[in-house]
Design a protein around this motif. Structure first.
Motif, short mmCIF file in Angstrom:
data_model
loop_
_atom_site.label_atom_id
_atom_site.label_comp_id
_atom_site.label_asym_id
_atom_site.label_seq_id
_atom_site.Cartn_x
_atom_site.Cartn_y
_atom_site.Cartn_z
N GLY A 166 3.94 13.70 -11.56
CA GLY A 166 4.54 14.95 -13.44
C GLY A 166 5.97 13.55 -12.92
O GLY A 166 6.58 13.54 -14.59
N GLY A 167 6.14 12.51 -12.07
CA GLY A 167 7.61 12.11 -11.87
C GLY A 167 7.66 10.62 -12.47
O GLY A 167 6.16 10.15 -13.10
N ALA A 168 8.81 9.97 -12.00
CA ALA A 168 8.55 8.58 -13.34
C ALA A 168 9.57 7.70 -11.77
O ALA A 168 9.63 6.45 -11.68
N ALA A 169 10.14 8.68 -10.92
CA ALA A 169 10.25 7.46 -9.84
C ALA A 169 10.27 8.11 -9.17
O ALA A 169 10.30 9.52 -8.71
N THR A 170 10.67 7.15 -7.57
CA THR A 170 10.00 8.03 -6.53
C THR A 170 11.30 7.62 -4.91
O THR A 170 12.30 6.09 -5.31
N GLN A 171 11.39 7.70 -3.89
CA GLN A 171 11.56 7.28 -2.79
C GLN A 171 10.98 6.80 -1.39
O GLN A 171 10.07 7.27 -1.40
N LEU A 172 11.34 5.36 -1.40
CA LEU A 172 10.57 5.43 0.26
C LEU A 172 11.12 4.57 1.20
O LEU A 172 11.74 3.62 1.04
N GLY A 173 11.17 5.06 2.46
CA GLY A 173 12.66 5.00 3.11
C GLY A 173 13.74 4.54 2.48
O GLY A 173 15.03 3.72 3.56
N GLY A 174 14.05 5.54 2.09
CA GLY A 174 15.82 5.83 1.40
C GLY A 174 15.39 4.71 0.08
O GLY A 174 17.17 4.65 -0.62
N ARG A 175 14.85 4.13 0.13
CA ARG A 175 14.87 2.85 -1.22
C ARG A 175 14.07 3.54 -2.55
O ARG A 175 12.78 4.05 -2.53
N ALA A 176 14.74 3.27 -3.82
CA ALA A 176 14.05 4.10 -4.59
C ALA A 176 12.83 2.87 -5.13
O ALA A 176 12.91 1.43 -5.12
N ILE A 177 12.17 3.73 -5.25
CA ILE A 177 10.79 3.21 -6.19
C ILE A 177 10.26 3.49 -7.48
O ILE A 177 9.93 4.28 -8.68
N ILE A 178 11.01 2.31 -8.14
CA ILE A 178 9.98 2.50 -9.20
C ILE A 178 9.41 1.42 -10.18
O ILE A 178 8.30 0.78 -9.38
N VAL A 179 8.38 1.70 -11.67
CA VAL A 179 7.60 1.08 -12.49
C VAL A 179 7.62 -0.20 -11.67
O VAL A 179 6.19 -1.00 -11.68
N GLN A 180 8.26 -1.00 -11.92
CA GLN A 180 8.63 -2.56 -11.61
C GLN A 180 8.36 -2.74 -10.06
O GLN A 180 7.50 -3.45 -9.49
N ASP A 181 8.65 -1.95 -9.30
CA ASP A 181 8.13 -2.02 -7.32
C ASP A 181 6.61 -1.92 -7.82
O ASP A 181 5.67 -2.49 -7.08
N TYR A 182 6.39 -1.29 -8.55
CA TYR A 182 5.01 -0.27 -8.45
C TYR A 182 4.03 -1.78 -8.69
O TYR A 182 3.28 -2.51 -8.43
N HIS A 195 1.20 -0.83 0.35
CA HIS A 195 -0.48 0.26 0.17
C HIS A 195 0.56 1.24 -0.06
O HIS A 195 0.37 2.23 -0.71
N ARG A 196 1.54 1.09 0.79
CA ARG A 196 3.38 2.70 1.00
C ARG A 196 3.73 2.63 -0.46
O ARG A 196 3.76 3.54 -1.52
N VAL A 197 4.08 1.27 -1.22
CA VAL A 197 4.75 1.88 -2.56
C VAL A 197 3.72 2.35 -2.99
O VAL A 197 3.97 3.47 -4.39
N VAL A 198 2.09 1.35 -2.91
CA VAL A 198 1.17 2.49 -4.30
C VAL A 198 0.72 3.72 -4.08
O VAL A 198 1.22 4.17 -5.21
N GLU A 199 0.81 4.01 -3.03
CA GLU A 199 0.42 5.67 -2.81
C GLU A 199 1.80 6.78 -3.06
O GLU A 199 1.55 7.65 -3.68
N ALA A 200 3.30 5.62 -2.81
CA ALA A 200 3.90 6.61 -2.93
C ALA A 200 4.07 6.87 -4.48
O ALA A 200 4.29 8.13 -4.57
N TYR A 201 4.37 5.69 -5.73
CA TYR A 201 4.23 5.88 -6.36
C TYR A 201 3.45 6.52 -7.37
O TYR A 201 3.67 7.37 -8.75
N GLU A 202 1.91 6.17 -7.09
CA GLU A 202 0.70 7.46 -7.92
C GLU A 202 1.17 8.41 -7.24
O GLU A 202 0.41 9.35 -8.46
N SER A 203 1.63 8.67 -6.25
CA SER A 203 1.71 10.45 -6.09
C SER A 203 2.65 10.93 -6.98
O SER A 203 2.25 11.82 -7.23
#
Length: 296
Positions: free
Chosen positions: A261-277, A248-256
């Motif tokens: 307008g971004g394509a990647a983010t970080q969550l807890g210091g870890r890169a979150i990209i489309v494959q993680d989503y 849920h955290r990954v989905v919320e962070a990536y959709e935000s």
């Protein structure tokens, strides 16, 4: 994934329906689906008796609660397969496990036999021969296929494989067949089930390792004929609460991030990209499936 009654199935128990003592325990077991066997567990002189018993059980499906009923017929290469299919079709079986499948054409003949008695059914072929492994792509693509099972022992006999090494299956010998089954299932959206088979079925540590290996390899569930394995299988193939929360955290962070307008983010210091989503969405979908229960 295709619309499949096996999408919410983690565990399948193969139970001998003519053994009243063992069968009487099945309704209370926490298994998702029950394989009603007309094949390996039934001796030739009791095939008709088993067929009649399975037909009665299909009519009395409520006895097993929400468990999905998966009758397994005999192959068309035997004297019993055709009569099994006609009886199961007339009984209204919604999904039929078909053993020792060799080709997609064979499944076409199965469908034609069912149609001859005015029936249609989802098919769940078992991959347990060398030819079946080689034909996996066309089998998985066949109409009506909503799941596939793996039969390691019959494959070992057919291909001359040594089944066991140490405390588990001879992994090197089985790896091609299992991997091809995983990729075929993924390509056509078909749930796939390994078999919980170890040298010592009562050694639950061995079984846990084998089940975890199959889960990591990409199988969506497991079949067993030993009831104490069911809890191990259900636990291994159920997303844990902490995994669901993280998804849920990954989905919320990536959709935000996408909305901004971004394509990647970080969550807890870890890169979150489309494959993680995408992986997180898969985890949440499986959690919803299991929460919703098995649909007949």
């Amino acid at each position: 994934m295709r619309e499949s009654p096996l999408a919410a199935v983690r565990s399948i128990l193969e139970a001998p329906i003519l053994d009243e003592r063992k069968w009487s325990k099945v309704p209370a077991m926490p298994v998702d689906a029950v394989l009603l066997d007309l094949e390996d567990s039934v001796q030739p002189d009791r095939k008709r008796e088993a067929r009649e018993r399975v037909v009665r059980q299909i009519a009395d499906a409520d006895e097993l609660g929400e468990k999905l009923l998966l009758p397994r017929c005999n192959s068309l290469s035997t004297p019993y397969g055709g009569d099994d299919l006609k009886a199961l079709g007339r009984a209204g079986a919604t999904a039929i496990v078909y053993p020792k499948v060799e080709t997609a054409d064979e499944l076409g003949e199965v469908r034609r036999i069912l149609e001859s008695v005015g029936a249609t059914a989802n098919l769940v072929p078992i991959i347990e021969s060398a030819r079946g492994v080689l034909e996996l792509t066309s089998i998985a693509a066949s109409p009506s296929v909503v799941g596939m099972l793996f039969g390691p022992f019959d494959l070992a006999v057919d291909a001359g494989i040594t089944p066991f090494e140490g405390d588990g299956l001879f992994a090197d010998a089985y790896h091609y067949a299992k991997s091809k089954l995983v990729f075929s299932g993924a390509a056509f959206g078909v749930p796939i089930f390994d078999f919980a088979l170890t040298p010592q079925l009562k050694n639950l540590d061995q079984v846990s390792k084998a089940v975890d290996y199959s889960r990591r390899l990409g199988f969506t569930g497991m079949t067993t004929f030993y009831p104490p394995h069911v809890d191990i299988i259900n636990d291994a193939f159920s997303p844990k609460p902490e995994q669901v929360a993280e998804a849920h955290r990954v989905v919320e962070a990536y959709e935000s991030t996408l909305a901004a307008g971004g394509a990647a983010t970080q969550l807890g210091g870890r890169a979150i990209i489309v494959q993680d989503y995408k992986s997180a969405l898969t985890t949440l979908a499986r959690a919803r499936n299991f929460t919703g229960g098995v649909k007949r």
